[in-house]
Design a protein around this motif. Structure first.
Motif, PDB file in Angstrom:
ATOM      1  N   TYR A 386       0.830  -1.214   0.000  1.00 58.94           N
ATOM      2  CA  TYR A 386       0.000   0.000   0.000  1.00 58.94           C
ATOM      3  C   TYR A 386       0.859   1.257   0.000  1.00 58.94           C
ATOM      4  CZ  TYR A 386      -2.138   3.942   2.429  1.00 58.94           C
ATOM      5  OH  TYR A 386      -2.503   5.212   2.812  1.00 58.94           O
ATOM      6  N   GLU A 387       1.835   1.330   0.865  1.00 55.49           N
ATOM      7  CA  GLU A 387       2.673   2.524   0.946  1.00 55.49           C
ATOM      8  C   GLU A 387       3.418   2.770  -0.362  1.00 55.49           C
ATOM      9  OE1 GLU A 387       5.135   1.987   4.445  1.00 55.49           O
ATOM     10  OE2 GLU A 387       3.862   3.421   5.523  1.00 55.49           O
ATOM     11  N   ALA A 388       3.921   1.709  -0.980  1.00 53.05           N
ATOM     12  CA  ALA A 388       4.617   1.854  -2.258  1.00 53.05           C
ATOM     13  C   ALA A 388       3.672   2.329  -3.355  1.00 53.05           C
ATOM     14  CB  ALA A 388       5.261   0.525  -2.649  1.00 53.05           C
ATOM     15  N   ALA A 389       2.466   1.791  -3.350  1.00 55.24           N
ATOM     16  CA  ALA A 389       1.478   2.184  -4.352  1.00 55.24           C
ATOM     17  C   ALA A 389       1.065   3.637  -4.178  1.00 55.24           C
ATOM     18  CB  ALA A 389       0.257   1.270  -4.270  1.00 55.24           C
ATOM     19  N   ARG A 390       0.882   4.058  -2.949  1.00 53.73           N
ATOM     20  CA  ARG A 390       0.489   5.449  -2.706  1.00 53.73           C
ATOM     21  C   ARG A 390       1.600   6.400  -3.139  1.00 53.73           C
ATOM     22  NH1 ARG A 390      -2.549   9.588  -3.312  1.00 53.73           N
ATOM     23  NH2 ARG A 390      -2.074  11.291  -1.877  1.00 53.73           N
ATOM     24  N   ALA A 391       2.833   6.085  -2.806  1.00 55.19           N
ATOM     25  CA  ALA A 391       3.945   6.955  -3.190  1.00 55.19           C
ATOM     26  C   ALA A 391       4.062   7.061  -4.701  1.00 55.19           C
ATOM     27  CB  ALA A 391       5.243   6.423  -2.583  1.00 55.19           C
ATOM     28  N   ASN A 392       3.888   5.945  -5.391  1.00 53.84           N
ATOM     29  CA  ASN A 392       4.061   5.952  -6.845  1.00 53.84           C
ATOM     30  C   ASN A 392       2.896   6.644  -7.547  1.00 53.84           C
ATOM     31  OD1 ASN A 392       5.686   5.136  -9.145  1.00 53.84           O
ATOM     32  ND2 ASN A 392       3.993   3.766  -9.654  1.00 53.84           N
ATOM     33  N   SER A 393       1.667   6.346  -7.127  1.00 53.42           N
ATOM     34  CA  SER A 393       0.518   6.977  -7.789  1.00 53.42           C
ATOM     35  C   SER A 393       0.523   8.488  -7.561  1.00 53.42           C
ATOM     36  CB  SER A 393      -0.794   6.361  -7.296  1.00 53.42           C
ATOM     37  OG  SER A 393      -0.959   6.536  -5.900  1.00 53.42           O
ATOM     38  N   PHE A 394       0.874   8.926  -6.358  1.00 55.30           N
ATOM     39  CA  PHE A 394       0.948  10.369  -6.099  1.00 55.30           C
ATOM     40  C   PHE A 394       2.056  11.019  -6.927  1.00 55.30           C
ATOM     41  CE2 PHE A 394       2.862  13.961  -3.866  1.00 55.30           C
ATOM     42  CZ  PHE A 394       1.774  14.820  -3.825  1.00 55.30           C
ATOM     43  N   ARG A 395       3.196  10.370  -7.002  1.00 60.09           N
ATOM     44  CA  ARG A 395       4.313  10.922  -7.785  1.00 60.09           C
ATOM     45  C   ARG A 395       3.917  11.119  -9.240  1.00 60.09           C
ATOM     46  NH1 ARG A 395       7.740   8.408 -11.067  1.00 60.09           N
ATOM     47  NH2 ARG A 395       7.075   6.345 -10.327  1.00 60.09           N
ATOM     48  N   LEU A 396       3.257  10.108  -9.824  1.00 60.45           N
ATOM     49  CA  LEU A 396       2.889  10.179 -11.237  1.00 60.45           C
ATOM     50  C   LEU A 396       1.799  11.218 -11.490  1.00 60.45           C
ATOM     51  CD1 LEU A 396       2.886   6.363 -12.057  1.00 60.45           C
ATOM     52  CD2 LEU A 396       4.524   8.064 -12.879  1.00 60.45           C
ATOM     53  N   ALA A 397       0.883  11.371 -10.525  1.00 65.65           N
ATOM     54  CA  ALA A 397      -0.225  12.312 -10.719  1.00 65.65           C
ATOM     55  C   ALA A 397       0.164  13.738 -10.379  1.00 65.65           C
ATOM     56  CB  ALA A 397      -1.409  11.893  -9.853  1.00 65.65           C
ATOM     57  N   GLY A 398       0.935  13.919  -9.299  1.00 61.99           N
ATOM     58  CA  GLY A 398       1.260  15.250  -8.811  1.00 61.99           C
ATOM     59  C   GLY A 398       2.587  15.766  -9.322  1.00 61.99           C
ATOM     60  N   PRO A 399       3.711  15.442  -8.653  1.00 62.41           N
ATOM     61  CA  PRO A 399       5.016  15.995  -9.040  1.00 62.41           C
ATOM     62  C   PRO A 399       5.399  15.754 -10.496  1.00 62.41           C
ATOM     63  CG  PRO A 399       5.158  15.006  -6.871  1.00 62.41           C
ATOM     64  CD  PRO A 399       3.795  14.663  -7.387  1.00 62.41           C
ATOM     65  N   GLU A 400       5.121  14.539 -11.010  1.00 65.33           N
ATOM     66  CA  GLU A 400       5.497  14.234 -12.392  1.00 65.33           C
ATOM     67  C   GLU A 400       4.332  14.353 -13.364  1.00 65.33           C
ATOM     68  OE1 GLU A 400       7.607  10.547 -12.667  1.00 65.33           O
ATOM     69  OE2 GLU A 400       9.003  11.067 -11.043  1.00 65.33           O
ATOM     70  N   GLY A 401       3.197  14.769 -12.844  1.00 67.32           N
ATOM     71  CA  GLY A 401       2.016  14.949 -13.675  1.00 67.32           C
ATOM     72  C   GLY A 401       1.631  16.412 -13.770  1.00 67.32           C
ATOM     73  N   ILE A 402       0.716  16.848 -12.919  1.00 63.53           N
ATOM     74  CA  ILE A 402       0.223  18.225 -12.961  1.00 63.53           C
ATOM     75  C   ILE A 402       1.344  19.222 -12.706  1.00 63.53           C
ATOM     76  CG2 ILE A 402      -1.291  19.889 -11.805  1.00 63.53           C
ATOM     77  CD1 ILE A 402      -3.243  17.531 -11.338  1.00 63.53           C
ATOM     78  N   ASP A 403       2.118  19.012 -11.649  1.00 63.64           N
ATOM     79  CA  ASP A 403       3.190  19.964 -11.309  1.00 63.64           C
ATOM     80  C   ASP A 403       4.189  20.107 -12.449  1.00 63.64           C
ATOM     81  OD1 ASP A 403       2.019  20.252  -8.825  1.00 63.64           O
ATOM     82  OD2 ASP A 403       3.369  18.840  -7.830  1.00 63.64           O
ATOM     83  N   ALA A 404       4.546  18.988 -13.062  1.00 63.72           N
ATOM     84  CA  ALA A 404       5.529  19.026 -14.143  1.00 63.72           C
ATOM     85  C   ALA A 404       4.991  19.787 -15.348  1.00 63.72           C
ATOM     86  CB  ALA A 404       5.920  17.603 -14.546  1.00 63.72           C
ATOM     87  N   MET A 405       3.733  19.590 -15.699  1.00 64.87           N
ATOM     88  CA  MET A 405       3.153  20.313 -16.829  1.00 64.87           C
ATOM     89  C   MET A 405       3.095  21.809 -16.557  1.00 64.87           C
ATOM     90  SD  MET A 405       0.112  17.880 -18.357  1.00 64.87           S
ATOM     91  CE  MET A 405      -0.492  17.178 -16.810  1.00 64.87           C
ATOM     92  N   LEU A 406       2.698  22.178 -15.349  1.00 66.63           N
ATOM     93  CA  LEU A 406       2.623  23.599 -15.010  1.00 66.63           C
ATOM     94  C   LEU A 406       3.996  24.254 -15.092  1.00 66.63           C
ATOM     95  CD1 LEU A 406       0.218  23.486 -11.902  1.00 66.63           C
ATOM     96  CD2 LEU A 406      -0.376  24.043 -14.261  1.00 66.63           C
ATOM     97  N   ALA A 407       5.012  23.567 -14.573  1.00 65.72           N
ATOM     98  CA  ALA A 407       6.354  24.156 -14.547  1.00 65.72           C
ATOM     99  C   ALA A 407       6.990  24.188 -15.929  1.00 65.72           C
ATOM    100  CB  ALA A 407       7.235  23.361 -13.579  1.00 65.72           C
ATOM    101  N   GLU A 408       6.864  23.099 -16.666  1.00 60.72           N
ATOM    102  CA  GLU A 408       7.524  23.005 -17.968  1.00 60.72           C
ATOM    103  C   GLU A 408       7.014  24.060 -18.941  1.00 60.72           C
ATOM    104  OE1 GLU A 408       7.958  19.877 -21.723  1.00 60.72           O
ATOM    105  OE2 GLU A 408       7.115  19.192 -19.809  1.00 60.72           O
ATOM    106  N   HIS A 409       5.720  24.355 -18.875  1.00 58.72           N
ATOM    107  CA  HIS A 409       5.122  25.269 -19.850  1.00 58.72           C
ATOM    108  C   HIS A 409       4.837  26.655 -19.262  1.00 58.72           C
ATOM    109  CE1 HIS A 409       4.587  22.011 -22.773  1.00 58.72           C
ATOM    110  NE2 HIS A 409       4.219  21.252 -21.756  1.00 58.72           N
ATOM    111  N   ASP A 410       5.243  26.870 -18.020  1.00 60.61           N
ATOM    112  CA  ASP A 410       5.034  28.155 -17.368  1.00 60.61           C
ATOM    113  C   ASP A 410       3.569  28.589 -17.477  1.00 60.61           C
ATOM    114  OD1 ASP A 410       5.596  30.504 -15.990  1.00 60.61           O
ATOM    115  OD2 ASP A 410       6.158  31.609 -17.808  1.00 60.61           O
ATOM    116  N   ILE A 411       2.672  27.703 -17.049  1.00 59.41           N
ATOM    117  CA  ILE A 411       1.235  27.944 -17.139  1.00 59.41           C
ATOM    118  C   ILE A 411       0.618  27.966 -15.748  1.00 59.41           C
ATOM    119  CG2 ILE A 411       0.887  27.090 -19.479  1.00 59.41           C
ATOM    120  CD1 ILE A 411       0.316  24.342 -18.347  1.00 59.41           C
ATOM    121  N   ALA A 412      -0.543  28.626 -15.659  1.00 59.05           N
ATOM    122  CA  ALA A 412      -1.217  28.774 -14.367  1.00 59.05           C
ATOM    123  C   ALA A 412      -2.114  27.593 -14.050  1.00 59.05           C
ATOM    124  CB  ALA A 412      -2.035  30.066 -14.367  1.00 59.05           C
TER     125      ALA A 412
END
Length: 506
Positions: A386-412
């Motif tokens: 469970y802990e491994a799954a939570r860490a990975n799903s959050f990473r893919l959705a947040g830091p490497e998902g939404i956060d990465a798109m916002l930062a890479e394209h300088d968008i709001a």
């Protein structure tokens, strides 16, 4: 988490306009964003009660309502934030005057006599609980073959735009009731799409806040890492107003709960001029009619001054796989704790008890679909997995998902269609989702804010536009959604309370 970005609640005297039932029972006109005129809360509550009693037999959107709500509304302090506005509450959120069933016969007597903290805050801010709304039983977390909007307690919720079509789940009743004009607003809950999907299919505004902004206490749970309640309304300003009334962490949990918020600040005047918006152009499922509506929304955003930036996202299947692992594990723990802690006289105190209850009452509870998710959750006991799954799903959705798109394209923020139009309700075969539409799961798994605003219709069936941002950007997302709402050039469909008919166009 840093909460200093939230503005302190300012004094306000906002009202909604007179709402009368026409002889043909047509839905009242959409209210303007901030009408300062005074109104009679008792008369308005009475009007909503009349609409429920006259029309909800066609929809099954409301499980129970308070016919005396006008008396409660009439004594509300006019200086309060909500000023006696009526709110329907999804029936997995505890309110002191009604049982909280989650749609299940196992909880038909779950009369706890207590308010969830978000309901207590709403009352303290002048809101009136008008009743409880139908939902997908157990918030659609019982079977992979379920039909959204069905519960053993409330039956099938129907879409007021097309009564033979689905209202989506799990906050189906909240979305349908707001669209039908049965209350000023409703409160839904979301784990992954359960506010935004029914809001989109029913043609209303739905807002899933950042997880933790609204208390999770005394809500029948699925996942503590993804669950949140949020407003469902007929315009963005009202969503911001209701959010201001219910926001605050769990008492004794994240904080004292005494903070005050004003999410309406600047919402009525927010501009998109120069705002860089990331456009997920390929997230309409290859469905040409939805693509056409989406293109018109993009044109409206450009006219409003937004700078549109094309963004792509290559999803990793591991995200959804690991999310499911997380939901199964957290549901087992969460539902056991909730049932064990209920002060009501209920026949179930664990997930194992629920499974046995459904088997014993299979004719009522499992006529249309089973409980294979319950059975899988009962076996989800591996904490390390469970802990491994939570860490990975959050990473893919947040830091490497939404956060990465916002930062890479300088968008709001990011936009995409929310869902396709409503499908035909089919209790035998279950739901018929069209795949490849939207990116709502990223926001759900990351716990980030997600707003859907009506953007048009396909043959009379509403479709919504999603606004998604980073953690704690709730205020900015509401401002952007409201600015789009004002710029929107299309005419939105009105509910007809009839079966769907094609438009007859070539």
């Amino acid at each position: 988490m840093n909460r200093t970005c939230f503005l302190m609640l300012a004094a306000t005297t906002l009202a909604f306009p007179t709402l009368a039932i026409a002889q043909e029972q047509a839905i009242p006109p959409r209210p303007p964003a901030a009408d300062p005129s005074w109104f009679d809360p008792a008369a308005h509550a009475s009007t909503y009660v009349e609409r429920i009693e006259a029309l909800d037999g066609m929809l099954n959107s409301v499980i129970v309502h308070d016919p005396r709500a006008s008396g409660t509304a009439g004594i509300i302090n006019g200086a309060s934030l909500l000023q006696g506005r009526t709110v329907l509450v999804k029936d997995n959120i505890e309110t002191r005057e009604f049982p909280t069933t989650a749609g299940s016969l196992a909880l038909i007597d779950n009369d706890t006599g207590r308010d969830a903290p978000l309901i207590a805050r709403m009352r303290a801010n002048g809101g009136v609980v008008l009743g409880k709304t139908n939902l997908s039983e157990w918030a659609n977390f019982r079977s992979t073959q379920s039909t959204s909007g069905w519960s053993a307690v409330g039956g099938i919720t129907r879409n007021p735009h097309a009564t033979d079509r689905n209202s989506c789940g799990s906050s189906s009743g909240s979305g349908a009731a707001v669209a039908a004009g049965f209350a000023w607003a409703a409160i839904g809950t979301e784990t992954d799409g359960s506010i935004t999907c029914p809001a989109s299919l029913n043609g209303v505004v739905g807002f899933k806040p950042t997880v933790g902004l609204v208390s999770q206490m005394h809500i029948v749970p699925i996942s503590h890492s993804q669950d949140t309640a949020g407003p469902m309304t007929r315009n963005v300003f009202d969503a911001a107003l209701l959010l201001s009334a219910i926001a605050g962490p769990d008492y004794g949990g994240l904080g004292s709960g005494d903070l005050a918020y004003n999410f309406t600040s600047g919402v009525s005047t927010a501009s998109l001029e120069g705002v860089r918006i990331g456009v997920l152009r390929d997230r309409f499922g290859g469905f040409a009619p939805l693509g056409e509506v989406y293109e018109q929304a993009l044109s409206d955003l450009r006219e409003a001054g937004a700078v549109l930036v094309d963004v792509t996202h290559e999803g990793d299947p591991a995200m959804g796989r690991d999310e499911y692992t997380v939901l199964l594990y957290e549901f087992r723990e969460g539902i056991d704790a909730y049932l064990h802690g209920s002060p009501a006289d209920i026949p179930v105190r664990s997930l194992e008890d629920l499974i046995a209850f459904n088997e014993a009452d299979a004719d009522s509870e499992m006529r249309w679909f089973g409980q294979e998710i319950f059975e899988l959750a009962l076996q989800a006991t591996d904490h390390e997995a469970y802990e491994a799954a939570r860490a990975n799903s959050f990473r893919l959705a947040g830091p490497e998902g939404i956060d990465a798109m916002l930062a890479e394209h300088d968008i709001a923020l990011l936009i995409a269609p929310t869902r396709g139009p409503a499908w035909m309700t089919d209790l035998v075969n279950g739901d018929n989702y069209r795949s490849g539409i939207g990116i709502g799961s990223l926001a759900a798994i990351a716990g980030y804010p997600h707003l859907t605003v009506p953007m048009g219709q396909i043959d009379g069936l509403p479709v919504g536009l999603s606004f998604i941002g980073g953690a704690w950007s709730d205020h900015a997302i509401l401002q952007a959604g409201a600015a789009y709402e004002r710029a929107r050039s299309v005419t939105l469909p009105a509910p007809g309370f009839e079966r769907w008919e094609p438009s007859g166009r070539d």
